[in-house]
Structures are given as C-alpha cells and as structure tokens.
Scaffold this active site. Structure first.
Site, PDB file in Angstrom:
ATOM      1  CB  THR A   1       7.415 -25.141  61.773  1.00 47.21           C
ATOM      2  OG1 THR A   1       7.707 -24.593  60.504  1.00 47.21           O
ATOM      3  CG2 THR A   1       6.071 -24.659  62.265  1.00 47.21           C
TER       4      THR A   1
ATOM      5  CG  ASP B   1       2.239 -27.964  60.651  1.00 46.78           C
ATOM      6  OD1 ASP B   1       1.286 -27.711  59.900  1.00 46.78           O
ATOM      7  OD2 ASP B   1       3.289 -27.289  60.653  1.00 46.78           O
TER       8      ASP B   1
ATOM      9  CE  LYS C   1       5.368 -21.780  59.364  1.00 49.63           C
ATOM     10  NZ  LYS C   1       5.369 -23.223  59.033  1.00 49.63           N
TER      11      LYS C   1
HETATM   12  C1  R5P Z   1       3.785 -25.218  55.990  1.00 52.15           C
HETATM   13  O1  R5P Z   1       2.887 -24.466  55.646  1.00 52.15           O
HETATM   14  C2  R5P Z   1       3.514 -26.583  56.540  1.00 52.15           C
HETATM   15  O2  R5P Z   1       2.227 -26.682  57.055  1.00 52.15           O
HETATM   16  C3  R5P Z   1       4.519 -26.937  57.626  1.00 52.15           C
HETATM   17  O3  R5P Z   1       4.368 -26.022  58.705  1.00 52.15           O
HETATM   18  C4  R5P Z   1       5.924 -26.858  57.110  1.00 52.15           C
HETATM   19  O4  R5P Z   1       6.053 -27.615  55.956  1.00 52.15           O
HETATM   20  C5  R5P Z   1       6.914 -27.334  58.145  1.00 52.15           C
HETATM   21  O5  R5P Z   1       8.206 -27.159  57.637  1.00 52.15           O
HETATM   22  P1  R5P Z   1       9.469 -27.237  58.557  1.00 52.15           P
HETATM   23  O6  R5P Z   1       9.405 -28.523  59.335  1.00 52.15           O
HETATM   24  O7  R5P Z   1      10.625 -27.219  57.579  1.00 52.15           O
HETATM   25  O8  R5P Z   1       9.487 -26.035  59.433  1.00 52.15           O
END
Ligand code: R5P
Length: 291
Positions: A218, A210, A184
């Site tokens: 993400t 996650d 990512k």
């Molecule tokens: C980032 O390093 C975290 O582990 C999550 O992947 C991130 O906070 C997810 O953010 P979002 O839902 O805005 O894509």
C-alpha cells in the site's frame, strides 16, 4: 499495582512503569527444549491490580499472553488489565467467505477469559472491541505520531485509502497542514492497486499515514504516485509496523525518505512510543491508578 511486561512489549511496559510510577513485576521467562514457553512470577501479587502488557503478534506471543494471564490469575491478583499494544488477527474481523473463522473474535474471547479490562492501540476497526467479553477500549497513537511529523516539518498528510482518511485528517489538524486520501483496491494479501488522483503535493514534504504497514505494498504504491506528482519528500508512518514479505525493500525501492512506526511492534523503525496514549486511556478508564 504491578506492571508485567511480556516479551513482545518490553519498551511500552518500561515506559508505562515510568509514566505511572508503578513497579515492573519480576518474572522469569524461558523456553523448554521443544520451544514451549515457561513463566514464573517472583512477587506476591495477591489482591493486587496487575497490568499485563503484551502484543498479540506473532502467534507464539499470543500463547505467551495466555500463560501470563493464567500465572497472574493463579497468583490471586485482584484485577487483571490486559494492554494489547497490537491486536493480532484483528483484520479477520468477519467471515469474508463461508467456512472461515472470525479470527478476531476467537482471539478476543480467549484473552477475555482472565481479564477484567482490555486496552488496545489503534484497533483496525472499532467494532473488534466488542469481541472481548469484558470492557475493552481503543486508544490512538495518532497525536504522538503527528508530533514527530511536525518536528520533521511535514506539510502535507495523505491517507492511502478512504479507511485511513480520518487518521490523516486528525494528524493534519495537529500538524496544521492539508491532507488528502487515495483510492486503494486490494487485489489479494500482497497486491493492491492505487487509482491515480491529482494531489496538491508538488514540492511538499508528505507523510502517508496508516494504521498498519504489513507487506508495504500500500505504502510503496502511494509513494510512487506522490513522487510522480513531484513531492519533495515522502515519509511513511504507521502505528503497527509488521514489515513482512520484503516490506522494507519495497519501501526503499519506492524511494521512501523515512519510515516511522510506534513500538506496539518493536522494530528498527519504532521511533515513537504508544505508551502515552495507553497511559491516558488507563487514567481515564480506571480509578485505580493515581497520576
Ligand atoms: C488495511 O486496511 C490497513 O489499513 C493497511 O492499509 C494494510 O494492512 C496495509 O497492508 P500492506 O502493507 O500489506 O499493503
């Protein structure tokens, strides 16, 4: 010992009280007409060990936490353990650009003022624990999440980025299935790019795991990639479900089959509790509580 549940972590406080067989401290909370917070404790806690359970998110909950700590300190508690199910601001853990605040450190230092110990769940990065000026411990809700996923017959676990790979590996080991991870790139706070990668997901029931779902970008991109590659179903699971900026709509539009989160932030998706991992850490780190 008493357990004081703040307004942002009621479920975990009740679960902890049941798990540890300790009473919840009776309190009054209210807000003044100008929305300022008020707390009053109704029991004598002089020389008692007190656990304060409060998620530091969103901003008003941080002020509530500081006032709860002050009230408990004023009332003469012997020790104050702060249970921080979700440590808000922990993602700003360094200066990415000159002139920025190190937000995680600023919040941690204030919380440390009236605390003897801090326990937080799945900190975004372990080094943020060092920002507290008192002993601070992280614990992981991954095994609780994995247990739920196992019951749902998940047979493939995916991390949406390299940072979450270890979490996916741990969950996959507990479920006894395979895992992989995606690459990512974060463009800005709401935009991410997932590099396409061949995954062994065809016909599988996949869970993407996650630490945080914030805007859902993400996960939505990862779901689309998996569906393109023929996954039979795709669920998303996280410890901290912030679900901001239309996250729910994004996930549903990406045809997500199930959304799972713990109760570190209480939402409609809080299907498992982080209380067990907190209780285990408490039992390991303090000799005050008898199981
Ligand atoms: C980032 O390093 C975290 O582990 C999550 O992947 C991130 O906070 C997810 O953010 P979002 O839902 O805005 O894509």
């Amino acid at each position: 010992m008493f357990i004081l549940g703040g307004t942002s972590a009621k479920n975990i406080a009740i679960n902890l009280a049941n798990r540890l067989l300790q009473p919840l401290l009776q309190t009054t909370y209210k807000r003044f007409p100008d929305d300022e917070f008020y707390v009053r404790l109704h029991e004598n806690i002089t020389n008692e060990d007190v656990l304060i359970v409060q998620t530091a998110y969103p901003d008003p909950k941080i002020v509530e936490l500081l006032l709860l700590q002050d009230a408990v300190h004023e009332a003469g508690a012997k020790t104050i353990t702060v249970i921080l199910p979700y440590f808000g601001y922990s993602r700003q853990d360094k200066k990415f650009e000159d002139g920025e605040a190190i937000s995680a450190r600023a919040i941690a230092q204030h919380i440390s003022m009236h605390a003897d110990c801090v326990i937080t769940v799945d900190p975004h990065k372990d080094h943020v624990l060092k920002f507290f000026t008192v002993p601070a411990y992280g614990c992981s809700a991954v095994s609780t999440i994995a247990q739920y996923l196992k019951e749902k017959n998940i047979d493939f676990v995916l991390a949406p980025d390299k940072g979450a790979k270890e979490r996916a590996r741990e969950a996959a080991t507990l479920i006894n299935c395979e895992y992989d991870y995606l690459e990512k790139t974060r463009i800005d706070g709401t935009t991410v790019k997932i590099t396409p990668k061949e995954l062994d997901a065809r016909g599988r029931h996949v869970a993407i795991i996650d630490d945080i779902i914030s805007t859902g970008s993400t996960m939505a991109h990862s779901i689309k990639e998996l569906k393109k590659q023929g996954a039979a179903s795709v669920s998303v699971a996280c410890t901290h479900g912030l679900f901001v900026s239309g996250a729910k709509e994004k996930l549903l539009a990406a045809k997500c089959d199930e959304i799972i989160s713990t109760d570190t932030i209480e939402t409609e998706y809080s299907k498992v509790s982080a209380a067990d991992c907190i209780a285990e850490t408490l039992l390991k780190t303090t000799k005050r509580i008898k199981n």
